[in-house]
Design an enzyme around this catalytic site. Structure first.
Site, PDB file in Angstrom:
ATOM      1  N   TYR A 202      12.134  -1.530   0.468  1.00  0.00           N
ATOM      2  CA  TYR A 202      10.568  -1.693   0.773  1.00  0.00           C
ATOM      3  C   TYR A 202      10.639  -2.042   2.453  1.00  0.00           C
ATOM      4  CZ  TYR A 202       5.850  -4.247   1.633  1.00  0.00           C
ATOM      5  OH  TYR A 202       4.506  -3.968   1.934  1.00  0.00           O
TER       6      TYR A 202
ATOM      7  N   GLU B 259       3.702   0.997   6.786  1.00  0.00           N
ATOM      8  CA  GLU B 259       4.529   0.369   5.197  1.00  0.00           C
ATOM      9  C   GLU B 259       4.907   1.456   4.913  1.00  0.00           C
ATOM     10  OE1 GLU B 259       2.312  -2.090   1.561  1.00  0.00           O
ATOM     11  OE2 GLU B 259       2.402  -0.251   1.504  1.00  0.00           O
TER      12      GLU B 259
END
Ligand code: GDP
Ligand code: MN
Length: 391
Positions: free
Chosen positions: A113, A201
């Site tokens: 992530y 993101e």
């Protein structure tokens, strides 16, 4: 402003960041050509069909399908295009899928992530990474926040090389993969700064079986106030993904946010709007919206405000709560009368005007032949409108 995954990936590509590539279509008639193009140009033999909506959690909601053949890709496109996709971010009503990406399938070795956003309490951008990437990142943030490693960026310095190295190390990357990560993180922060993003993101950021770092998914939000600087980003706006009443309000520079109560509110100034919502709740009602007509309220803004509020069928009564500072209350009163006459209102309207020329305004409203409930104080107004909404 939000954009789709496929658009965010175009921006990543422009910054030389490796992505899972694909072809995005809007119509079933384009399906075969898209699959063939991905096969030919990207050398793909397997595909991932991905719904394009402004909401995360598509995978869990059935909006991302792995397809091991051309036939199954076509079948998945047919199923996903036009479906109503429900994810934890769409609400129960879901989102109609109007665009689908045919992406090349990649072999995933590891899922990470990576994200950048502004940490308002620090007043600094924060770069976050986690080795626990994939579809459960919200759960990780809740149950084991220590698995999300954060680096704060000093304004003016950018992401320093040592910080990028630390992030790569936090993911356990070494050698060539670490090098790729360091370069990617620096480019990612450049993109975030240069395009005035509020969020970037990448989840998951993957290491492929071949050892390459690739952005498999991408989410970007932008600061609306800076969009005029970035025409290429501004034109990515997809109005289909936004609330129609909010889009309409934006055209007139009205700040409108739809809520789920029954009292429509027209207010000037965000602070007054918030306290108006509070007091409505306090006397037992619930606001149907937040509408700030801004400092320069005039007949036109009042009219447009009314139209937008009334487009919400949950609205059972309207409260107009205006403080005349720069705007004069008598002008607002005339605007209200004109709007009420023109729009043929079907719900009761309570008006509280305070400030410059408030007395003149009260006279104007009292002498008009439109049915307006005049209120004397903030609390009086709230009580009257909540009562009106109930009856
Ligand atoms: P999201 O659910 O909206 O975040 O959509 P993503 O684009 O992140 O896709 C969801 C999940 O699908 C990812 O976390 C991956 O596990 C899986 N996925 C997507 N593309 C591929 C791929 O090319 N290969 C494999 N093996 N899995 C993929
Ligand atoms: Mn994702």
């Amino acid at each position: 402003m939000k954009i789709h995954e496929y658009q965010a990936k175009e921006l990543l590509k422009a910054y030389d960041i490796p992505i899972q590539d694909g072809v995005t279509i809007e119509d079933l008639s384009q399906a075969e050509a898209a699959v063939d193009q991905v096969s030919k140009e990207l050398g793909a033999e397997q595909y991932v069909i991905k719904a394009q909506v402004h909401a995360g959690g598509r995978g869990k909601g059935g909006g991302v399908k792995f397809s091991t053949s051309r036939e199954s890709a076509l079948e998945n496109i047919q199923n996903i295009l036009g479906m109503t996709l429900v994810t934890h971010q769409t609400g129960a009503e879901g989102r109609l899928v109007k665009k689908v990406t045919v992406a090349e399938a990649l072999d995933i070795k590891q899922e990470f992530y990576a994200a950048i956003t502004l940490d308002r309490s620090r007043g600094q951008d924060v770069f976050m990474v986690s080795s626990e990437g994939g579809m459960e990142i919200e759960e990780v943030a809740k149950t084991s926040p220590e698995k999300i490693i954060k680096v704060a960026i000093v304004p003016g310095f950018g992401l320093r090389p040592f910080q990028a190295r630390n992030l790569a190390r936090a993911l356990g990357l070494e050698g060539a993969a670490a090098k790729q990560a360091i370069s990617m993180f620096q480019k990612l922060y450049e993109l975030y700064r240069e395009l005035d993003c509020s969020i970037v993101e990448i989840n998951p950021l993957i290491v492929t079986e071949q050892g390459n770092l690739v952005a498999l998914d991408a989410k970007m939000n932008f600061d609306d106030n800076a969009l005029y600087l970035h025409a290429n980003v501004a034109e990515m706006r997809d109005l289909d993904e936004e609330d129609p009443a909010e889009v309409e309000a934006g055209k007139y520079n009205l700040n409108y946010i739809k809520l789920d109560g029954t009292v429509g509110c027209m207010v000037n100034g965000a602070g007054l709007a918030m306290s108006t919502m509070d007091i409505i709740m306090q006397v037992g009602g619930s606001p149907a919206n937040f509408l700030d007509v801004g400092g320069g309220a005039n007949v036109e803004t009042v009219k447009n405000g009314f139209r937008i509020i009334l487009s919400d069928e949950n609205v059972k009564a309207v409260l107009i709560n205006i403080f005349g500072g720069i705007v004069r209350c008598d002008r607002i009163a005339n605007g209200i009368i004109e709007a009420v006459k023109e729009l043929d209102l079907s719900v009761p309207v309570v008006v509280r005007l305070e400030g410059t020329n408030a007395d003149v305004a009260k006279g104007i409203l009292a002498n008009s032949d439109v049915a307006i409930i005049s209120a004397n104080s903030f609390e009086d107004a709230a009580q009257k409108v909540v009562e009106a909404a109930k009856s």
